[in-house]
Design a protein around this motif. Sequence first.
Motif, PDB file in Angstrom:
ATOM      1  N   GLY A 163       0.791  -1.223   0.000  1.00  0.00           N
ATOM      2  CA  GLY A 163       0.000   0.000   0.000  1.00  0.00           C
ATOM      3  C   GLY A 163       0.821   1.270   0.000  1.00  0.00           C
ATOM      4  O   GLY A 163       0.406   2.290   0.565  1.00  0.00           O
ATOM      5  N   VAL A 164       1.998   1.254  -0.651  1.00  0.00           N
ATOM      6  CA  VAL A 164       2.857   2.422  -0.672  1.00  0.00           C
ATOM      7  C   VAL A 164       2.680   3.197  -1.978  1.00  0.00           C
ATOM      8  O   VAL A 164       2.289   2.644  -3.008  1.00  0.00           O
ATOM      9  N   HIS A 165       2.967   4.483  -1.907  1.00  0.00           N
ATOM     10  CA  HIS A 165       3.082   5.325  -3.094  1.00  0.00           C
ATOM     11  C   HIS A 165       4.472   5.097  -3.656  1.00  0.00           C
ATOM     12  O   HIS A 165       5.476   5.228  -2.942  1.00  0.00           O
ATOM     13  N   PHE A 166       4.589   4.783  -4.946  1.00  0.00           N
ATOM     14  CA  PHE A 166       5.880   4.420  -5.529  1.00  0.00           C
ATOM     15  C   PHE A 166       6.301   5.503  -6.510  1.00  0.00           C
ATOM     16  O   PHE A 166       5.556   5.858  -7.425  1.00  0.00           O
ATOM     17  N   SER A 167       7.515   6.027  -6.326  1.00  0.00           N
ATOM     18  CA  SER A 167       7.958   7.193  -7.083  1.00  0.00           C
ATOM     19  C   SER A 167       9.324   6.957  -7.713  1.00  0.00           C
ATOM     20  O   SER A 167      10.258   6.500  -7.048  1.00  0.00           O
ATOM     21  N   ALA A 168       9.463   7.297  -8.992  1.00  0.00           N
ATOM     22  CA  ALA A 168      10.731   7.162  -9.709  1.00  0.00           C
ATOM     23  C   ALA A 168      11.663   8.302  -9.340  1.00  0.00           C
ATOM     24  O   ALA A 168      11.271   9.470  -9.373  1.00  0.00           O
ATOM     25  N   ASN A 169      12.905   7.976  -9.006  1.00  0.00           N
ATOM     26  CA  ASN A 169      13.905   8.990  -8.674  1.00  0.00           C
ATOM     27  C   ASN A 169      14.754   9.336  -9.892  1.00  0.00           C
ATOM     28  O   ASN A 169      15.093   8.449 -10.682  1.00  0.00           O
ATOM     29  N   HIS A 170      15.118  10.622 -10.008  1.00  0.00           N
ATOM     30  CA  HIS A 170      15.996  11.141 -11.070  1.00  0.00           C
ATOM     31  C   HIS A 170      16.038  10.207 -12.288  1.00  0.00           C
ATOM     32  O   HIS A 170      17.011   9.472 -12.492  1.00  0.00           O
ATOM     33  N   PRO A 171      14.988  10.226 -13.117  1.00  0.00           N
ATOM     34  CA  PRO A 171      14.848   9.232 -14.190  1.00  0.00           C
ATOM     35  C   PRO A 171      15.964   9.248 -15.233  1.00  0.00           C
ATOM     36  O   PRO A 171      16.174   8.249 -15.908  1.00  0.00           O
ATOM     37  N   ASN A 172      16.643  10.375 -15.406  1.00  0.00           N
ATOM     38  CA  ASN A 172      17.712  10.416 -16.403  1.00  0.00           C
ATOM     39  C   ASN A 172      19.073  10.352 -15.727  1.00  0.00           C
ATOM     40  O   ASN A 172      19.198  10.518 -14.516  1.00  0.00           O
ATOM     41  N   GLY A 173      20.103  10.101 -16.508  1.00  0.00           N
ATOM     42  CA  GLY A 173      21.455  10.087 -15.953  1.00  0.00           C
ATOM     43  C   GLY A 173      21.921   8.695 -15.592  1.00  0.00           C
ATOM     44  O   GLY A 173      21.276   7.685 -15.897  1.00  0.00           O
ATOM     45  N   ASP A 185       3.582   5.997  -9.356  1.00  0.00           N
ATOM     46  CA  ASP A 185       2.567   7.002  -9.025  1.00  0.00           C
ATOM     47  C   ASP A 185       3.072   8.419  -9.259  1.00  0.00           C
ATOM     48  O   ASP A 185       2.293   9.315  -9.569  1.00  0.00           O
ATOM     49  N   SER A 186       4.372   8.625  -9.072  1.00  0.00           N
ATOM     50  CA  SER A 186       4.944   9.950  -9.275  1.00  0.00           C
ATOM     51  C   SER A 186       6.377   9.816  -9.768  1.00  0.00           C
ATOM     52  O   SER A 186       6.959   8.731  -9.757  1.00  0.00           O
ATOM     53  N   MET A 187       6.934  10.955 -10.191  1.00  0.00           N
ATOM     54  CA  MET A 187       8.263  10.967 -10.792  1.00  0.00           C
ATOM     55  C   MET A 187       9.010  12.221 -10.318  1.00  0.00           C
ATOM     56  O   MET A 187       8.441  13.312 -10.286  1.00  0.00           O
ATOM     57  N   GLU A 188      10.272  12.054  -9.987  1.00  0.00           N
ATOM     58  CA  GLU A 188      11.099  13.161  -9.527  1.00  0.00           C
ATOM     59  C   GLU A 188      11.652  13.917 -10.740  1.00  0.00           C
ATOM     60  O   GLU A 188      12.739  13.631 -11.234  1.00  0.00           O
ATOM     61  N   VAL A 189      10.903  14.918 -11.209  1.00  0.00           N
ATOM     62  CA  VAL A 189      11.332  15.668 -12.387  1.00  0.00           C
ATOM     63  C   VAL A 189      12.283  16.801 -12.021  1.00  0.00           C
ATOM     64  O   VAL A 189      12.932  17.388 -12.896  1.00  0.00           O
ATOM     65  N   TRP A 190      12.355  17.154 -10.739  1.00  0.00           N
ATOM     66  CA  TRP A 190      13.262  18.217 -10.285  1.00  0.00           C
ATOM     67  C   TRP A 190      14.075  17.652  -9.132  1.00  0.00           C
ATOM     68  O   TRP A 190      13.622  17.564  -8.007  1.00  0.00           O
ATOM     69  N   SER A 193      19.148  21.196  -6.376  1.00  0.00           N
ATOM     70  CA  SER A 193      19.027  22.608  -6.723  1.00  0.00           C
ATOM     71  C   SER A 193      19.517  22.900  -8.139  1.00  0.00           C
ATOM     72  O   SER A 193      19.236  23.964  -8.681  1.00  0.00           O
ATOM     73  N   ILE A 194      20.245  21.974  -8.744  1.00  0.00           N
ATOM     74  CA  ILE A 194      20.787  22.215 -10.082  1.00  0.00           C
ATOM     75  C   ILE A 194      19.703  21.951 -11.124  1.00  0.00           C
ATOM     76  O   ILE A 194      19.481  20.809 -11.550  1.00  0.00           O
ATOM     77  N   TRP A 195      19.014  23.004 -11.542  1.00  0.00           N
ATOM     78  CA  TRP A 195      17.905  22.826 -12.480  1.00  0.00           C
ATOM     79  C   TRP A 195      18.371  22.250 -13.809  1.00  0.00           C
ATOM     80  O   TRP A 195      17.692  21.415 -14.415  1.00  0.00           O
ATOM     81  N   SER A 196      19.544  22.651 -14.293  1.00  0.00           N
ATOM     82  CA  SER A 196      19.996  22.244 -15.622  1.00  0.00           C
ATOM     83  C   SER A 196      20.158  20.734 -15.756  1.00  0.00           C
ATOM     84  O   SER A 196      20.143  20.202 -16.873  1.00  0.00           O
ATOM     85  N   SER A 197      20.303  20.026 -14.645  1.00  0.00           N
ATOM     86  CA  SER A 197      20.490  18.572 -14.711  1.00  0.00           C
ATOM     87  C   SER A 197      19.170  17.823 -14.888  1.00  0.00           C
ATOM     88  O   SER A 197      19.172  16.598 -15.004  1.00  0.00           O
ATOM     89  N   ASN A 198      18.064  18.550 -14.926  1.00  0.00           N
ATOM     90  CA  ASN A 198      16.753  17.892 -14.947  1.00  0.00           C
ATOM     91  C   ASN A 198      16.064  17.884 -16.308  1.00  0.00           C
ATOM     92  O   ASN A 198      14.924  17.436 -16.416  1.00  0.00           O
ATOM     93  N   ALA A 199      16.734  18.378 -17.342  1.00  0.00           N
ATOM     94  CA  ALA A 199      16.102  18.460 -18.662  1.00  0.00           C
ATOM     95  C   ALA A 199      15.649  17.082 -19.146  1.00  0.00           C
ATOM     96  O   ALA A 199      14.548  16.933 -19.691  1.00  0.00           O
TER      97      ALA A 199
END
Length: 402
Positions: A163-173, A185-190, A193-199
């Motif tokens: 019964g947990v919420h499952f979230s993907a961490n830093h999908p790229n890289g 259920d969710s995804m870490e898109v940010w 603090s380094i915004w440029s690494s999240n494109a």
Amino acid sequence: MSLNRCSYLLVICLCLAACDTSAPSAHNEASASPGSPGTPTLPPVASLKGGLWMKGDLHIHSRHSTDSSNNPESKIIALGERVGMDYLAISDHDNHVNGDVAHNTWTDPEFRSNSLLLLYSAELTTARGHANPFSAKPYNHQRLYDARDGLDTTLAKIIKEEGVHFSANHPNGADHFGFSYDMVDSMEVWNSSIWSSNAGSLLIWQDMLNSGRNITARGGSDSHHGYPGVGDTPGQNSIQAGANNVGTPTTWVYATARTSEAVIAALTNGRVSISSNPNAPRVELYADLDQDGTMDMMMGDNTAPTGSAVAFRVDLVGVGAAVAPYTVTVIKNGATFGTYTVLPTSPSLSFTDTPATGERSYYRVQVEGQQALYPEVPASALLSANMIALSNPVYFNFNRPR
């Protein structure tokens, strides 16, 4: 995910030199944007009655992660309390304790707070991806860890049973999420603090939205290092803590109550906004289906379009002492729908569009502009550049069950 130490040293020096008097970067204003941007009065939002916005960090490491330094749970929680956070998820690497986070992070005497809601979490750390489960109560994380190298279907079954919420961490890289997004259920898109690494993560999320998966976007600092305490020797890790720490970025959830259960429900339902730090403006997106002046939908909501025009409203909440204008970009189905200039003195805009009746549509918002100061983590503003906030979408014809 770790960040380059030399970059942090450079950023600290730049931050001290720039201080808070540096002018924000200029932005291009749209010359022809759909709809009619304006400054409407703020009518009541039907779907917001009885709830509250809560802010927190959904990815941070304590001393129970062996690659963390100067970061006991007490230090993380104290900073969260000091900057006004409402909830935290301390998500230590499970492979550092052979999956037994229940008798490490969760049973640490420092895992307590009088003002913060502490979610139960850990970072599922595997050769094919990192992920954070979130729960309002202790769950059997050992089951997830033991199944980490098995079939996705096996892992998905355990996620459902626990019964947990499952979230993907830093999908790229290098540490990209390598599991099926159909169990997410969710995804870490940010991340950090380094915004440029999240494109890359933003593109992956957009691909998921375009495919009809209404996966919630969230943030997480992924901070591994804390400030030195009494008797500690300052070093590069403490410098990193001045650039990336609790709330860089901050994930806001619109919860129906001040409970851990309500935080996770809001996260699952997409009633979520992300800001660069706890002091940065929060962006909110609403839709008025019949244009009667009352907003009927907010971020995360889904409905079947009627073929009539819908009035949308974007609010920037908590602009503080900002003086420079913000650039608000509305994105529809992965493409720019319109770009608008919003003044801090009138931090709202409206636009209209007609979602197609026989197709999926989604609308989301990105905000750029002058960074809000975060004195506790001073260099984070430079690393985040001009990116201020992201909204989750308002959906039409998205029927994927959660």
